[in-house]
Design a protein around this motif. Structure first.
Motif, PDB file in Angstrom:
ATOM      1  N   THR A   1       0.790  -1.232   0.000  1.00 52.46           N
ATOM      2  CA  THR A   1       0.000   0.000   0.000  1.00 52.46           C
ATOM      3  C   THR A   1       0.824   1.285   0.000  1.00 52.46           C
ATOM      4  O   THR A   1       0.264   2.368  -0.168  1.00 52.46           O
ATOM      5  CB  THR A   1      -0.934   0.020   1.220  1.00 52.46           C
ATOM      6  OG1 THR A   1      -0.153  -0.055   2.425  1.00 52.46           O
ATOM      7  CG2 THR A   1      -1.909  -1.150   1.162  1.00 52.46           C
ATOM      8  N   VAL A   2       2.139   1.195   0.245  1.00 57.23           N
ATOM      9  CA  VAL A   2       3.008   2.378   0.200  1.00 57.23           C
ATOM     10  C   VAL A   2       3.871   2.256  -1.051  1.00 57.23           C
ATOM     11  O   VAL A   2       4.911   1.575  -1.036  1.00 57.23           O
ATOM     12  CB  VAL A   2       3.885   2.481   1.468  1.00 57.23           C
ATOM     13  CG1 VAL A   2       4.771   3.726   1.407  1.00 57.23           C
ATOM     14  CG2 VAL A   2       3.025   2.490   2.725  1.00 57.23           C
ATOM     15  N   PRO A   3       3.459   2.875  -2.152  1.00 61.49           N
ATOM     16  CA  PRO A   3       4.172   2.658  -3.426  1.00 61.49           C
ATOM     17  C   PRO A   3       5.629   3.077  -3.379  1.00 61.49           C
ATOM     18  O   PRO A   3       6.474   2.457  -4.040  1.00 61.49           O
ATOM     19  CB  PRO A   3       3.366   3.495  -4.422  1.00 61.49           C
ATOM     20  CG  PRO A   3       2.584   4.467  -3.598  1.00 61.49           C
ATOM     21  CD  PRO A   3       2.301   3.778  -2.312  1.00 61.49           C
ATOM     22  N   GLU A   4       5.943   4.104  -2.601  1.00 60.41           N
ATOM     23  CA  GLU A   4       7.333   4.567  -2.541  1.00 60.41           C
ATOM     24  C   GLU A   4       8.227   3.523  -1.880  1.00 60.41           C
ATOM     25  O   GLU A   4       9.406   3.392  -2.246  1.00 60.41           O
ATOM     26  CB  GLU A   4       7.409   5.892  -1.777  1.00 60.41           C
ATOM     27  CG  GLU A   4       6.653   7.024  -2.436  1.00 60.41           C
ATOM     28  CD  GLU A   4       5.159   7.044  -2.102  1.00 60.41           C
ATOM     29  OE1 GLU A   4       4.459   7.937  -2.588  1.00 60.41           O
ATOM     30  OE2 GLU A   4       4.727   6.160  -1.303  1.00 60.41           O
ATOM     31  N   LEU A   5       7.683   2.799  -0.916  1.00 58.71           N
ATOM     32  CA  LEU A   5       8.442   1.707  -0.307  1.00 58.71           C
ATOM     33  C   LEU A   5       8.587   0.555  -1.286  1.00 58.71           C
ATOM     34  O   LEU A   5       9.692   0.011  -1.451  1.00 58.71           O
ATOM     35  CB  LEU A   5       7.730   1.234   0.969  1.00 58.71           C
ATOM     36  CG  LEU A   5       8.296  -0.001   1.672  1.00 58.71           C
ATOM     37  CD1 LEU A   5       9.747   0.225   2.089  1.00 58.71           C
ATOM     38  CD2 LEU A   5       7.438  -0.370   2.889  1.00 58.71           C
ATOM     39  N   SER A   6       7.503   0.187  -1.923  1.00 56.19           N
ATOM     40  CA  SER A   6       7.543  -0.905  -2.906  1.00 56.19           C
ATOM     41  C   SER A   6       8.517  -0.596  -4.038  1.00 56.19           C
ATOM     42  O   SER A   6       9.265  -1.483  -4.489  1.00 56.19           O
ATOM     43  CB  SER A   6       6.140  -1.147  -3.454  1.00 56.19           C
ATOM     44  OG  SER A   6       6.144  -2.170  -4.425  1.00 56.19           O
ATOM     45  N   ASN A   7       8.523   0.650  -4.491  1.00 54.14           N
ATOM     46  CA  ASN A   7       9.403   1.042  -5.603  1.00 54.14           C
ATOM     47  C   ASN A   7      10.874   1.056  -5.215  1.00 54.14           C
ATOM     48  O   ASN A   7      11.745   1.146  -6.089  1.00 54.14           O
ATOM     49  CB  ASN A   7       9.007   2.418  -6.132  1.00 54.14           C
ATOM     50  CG  ASN A   7       7.648   2.424  -6.814  1.00 54.14           C
ATOM     51  OD1 ASN A   7       7.175   1.372  -7.250  1.00 54.14           O
ATOM     52  ND2 ASN A   7       7.022   3.592  -6.896  1.00 54.14           N
ATOM     53  N   SER A   8      11.153   0.974  -3.921  1.00 54.91           N
ATOM     54  CA  SER A   8      12.541   0.936  -3.444  1.00 54.91           C
ATOM     55  C   SER A   8      13.042  -0.495  -3.271  1.00 54.91           C
ATOM     56  O   SER A   8      14.201  -0.697  -2.902  1.00 54.91           O
ATOM     57  CB  SER A   8      12.657   1.675  -2.106  1.00 54.91           C
ATOM     58  OG  SER A   8      12.243   3.023  -2.229  1.00 54.91           O
TER      59      SER A   8
END
Length: 434
Positions: A176-183
């Motif tokens: 649900t946190v795209p910025e975390l997933s994208n990292s």
């Protein structure tokens, strides 16, 4: 403050200590810091330096660690040197035979007060075996061979990140946190069915990701959270951490670690291999006599990513709040006893006494202890073994070394019941003597 001690023997003699303050950048400034307040009002600041309102006062160290050893005021001698000198010259053990044997004549614990303005680093502490290895390989970074379990007791509202969140929470944040997933690598959740393997992969990949990728994703994250109409507590924490440490990968650990908010008097225990970061507040802390810290985020200091990723336990779940042992609700005595040998912390709280009482008895301890007057003035400390060593007019900020086998009475001489009196005592855990 006065003492009538004129005894040549040091067997049961209570000694005033001068202690070292550490001015780390994350400390509270000037009089906002409890550490500064203790320095100004007590006797430990024997150089009589005034408090600088622009200076951070982060930690007060009470013990014998070489990075900040306390000194016996009367002779200006380091605490551990004084203990050894008394043993050599008078044949008296101030620490007790059991403590000397178990801890190889080293002072067994380090007692501290912390005042936190900005977050400390994402960190963990090595166990006994790893501490010896790190000290041997990198003595310039890891400066002693001891493990560092610690207890933190809040003396003002205290925030911390501590231990990995439950497994399902972490997976939900990655989704649900795209910025975390994208990292993180694509499909990281599908590539690891085992909880420990997944956590290790997440931590390793985050800490080894390209700094520019992390910085970009965090900037995007902060912008998105700032624009939310209703920010949750975790949103506000992430924004605050990023403002303090822009672009630092440690900000993402807010989604991996439990976010704890402790009230005054609540405590947490941190064993070896558990990740944590203190966020804000003031606390009393006690630990094994070590300064070994393995860092990985929220810091400009050296980050030992490889060591940290290998040493973490990767256990999940919210850590329990340590409740003190209260043997008698009207005695004023609370005891925090963590599952380690090196230390326990006792609190003497005069507000818990029965009406018209002003005295608390401190039982004889088989090991050495350090007393800190956190709050209160015009206190008398009666030495039941050496009456010529009674201390009067004790004030806030006073720090005392108490030899083994020295029972005391703490007396509050103020008639006003509105003035709080809180005295902390650090000592070797009583389980060592059982």
């Amino acid at each position: 403050m006065s003492s009538n001690s004129n005894s040549s023997s040091s067997r049961n003699k209570i000694e005033l200590l001068s202690c070292v303050s550490q001015n780390y950048s994350w400390g509270k400034l000037g009089h906002d810091s409890v550490v500064a307040q203790l320095l100004e009002k007590g006797t430990t600041n024997n150089n009589n330096k005034s408090i600088d309102q622009q200076q951070p006062y982060a930690e007060l160290w009470m013990g014998s660690h070489p990075s900040g050893p306390s000194k016996i005021q009367q002779c200006n001698t380091n605490l551990i040197d004084y203990i050894h000198k008394v043993k050599q010259e008078q044949g008296i053990s101030l620490m007790g035979d059991t403590v000397e044997k178990q801890f190889c004549n080293d002072f067994p614990f380090l007692f501290k007060v912390l005042s936190i303005r900005t977050a400390l680093s994402i960190q963990s502490h090595p166990d006994c075996n790893l501490a010896k290895v790190l000290f041997k390989q990198h003595p310039d970074i890891y400066k002693d061979p001891y493990h560092k379990p610690e207890i933190a007791i809040a003396i003002t509202p205290f925030e911390a990140l501590c231990g990995f969140r439950p497994y399902d929470q972490i997976k939900d944040f990655i989704k649900t946190v795209p910025e975390l997933s994208n990292s993180l690598p694509n499909n990281i959740l599908n590539d690891h069915s085992d909880c420990k393997d997944l956590l290790k992969s997440i931590v390793t990949n985050l800490l080894n990701a390209k700094p520019e990728l992390i910085a970009l994703n965090l900037k995007t994250l902060e912008q998105r959270l700032t624009q939310k109409q209703e920010q949750e507590k975790l949103d506000k924490l992430v924004i605050k951490l990023h403002q303090q440490y822009p672009g630092d990968v440690g900000v993402f650990f807010a989604y991996l670690l439990n976010y704890l908010c402790l009230d005054r008097g609540q405590a947490i225990f941190l064993a070896a291999g558990e990740p944590h970061a203190y966020i804000s507040g003031d606390l009393v802390e006690c630990m094994a006599p070590s300064d070994n810290v393995v860092r990985a985020g929220l810091t400009p200091k050296f980050k030992d990513v490889n060591t940290l990723t290998q040493m973490l336990t990767y256990t999940t779940g919210c850590p329990g709040i340590i409740e003190p042992i209260i043997t008698d609700p009207c005695s004023g005595h609370l005891s925090f006893q963590p599952p380690v040998d090196e230390f326990q912390v006792d609190l003497y709280d005069f507000s818990r006494l029965s009406p018209n009482q002003n005295t608390i008895a401190v039982a004889s301890n088989p090991g050495p202890s350090i007393l800190l007057v956190l709050q209160g003035d015009n206190i008398t400390i009666e030495n039941d073994k050496l009456t010529s060593n009674n201390l009067t007019n004790i004030t806030q900020g006073t720090v005392l070394f108490v030899p083994c086998d020295t029972p005391l009475h703490l007396i509050n001489n103020n008639n006003s019941t509105n003035q709080p009196v809180l005295i902390y005592q650090a000592s070797v855990n009583q389980r060592v003597f059982q």
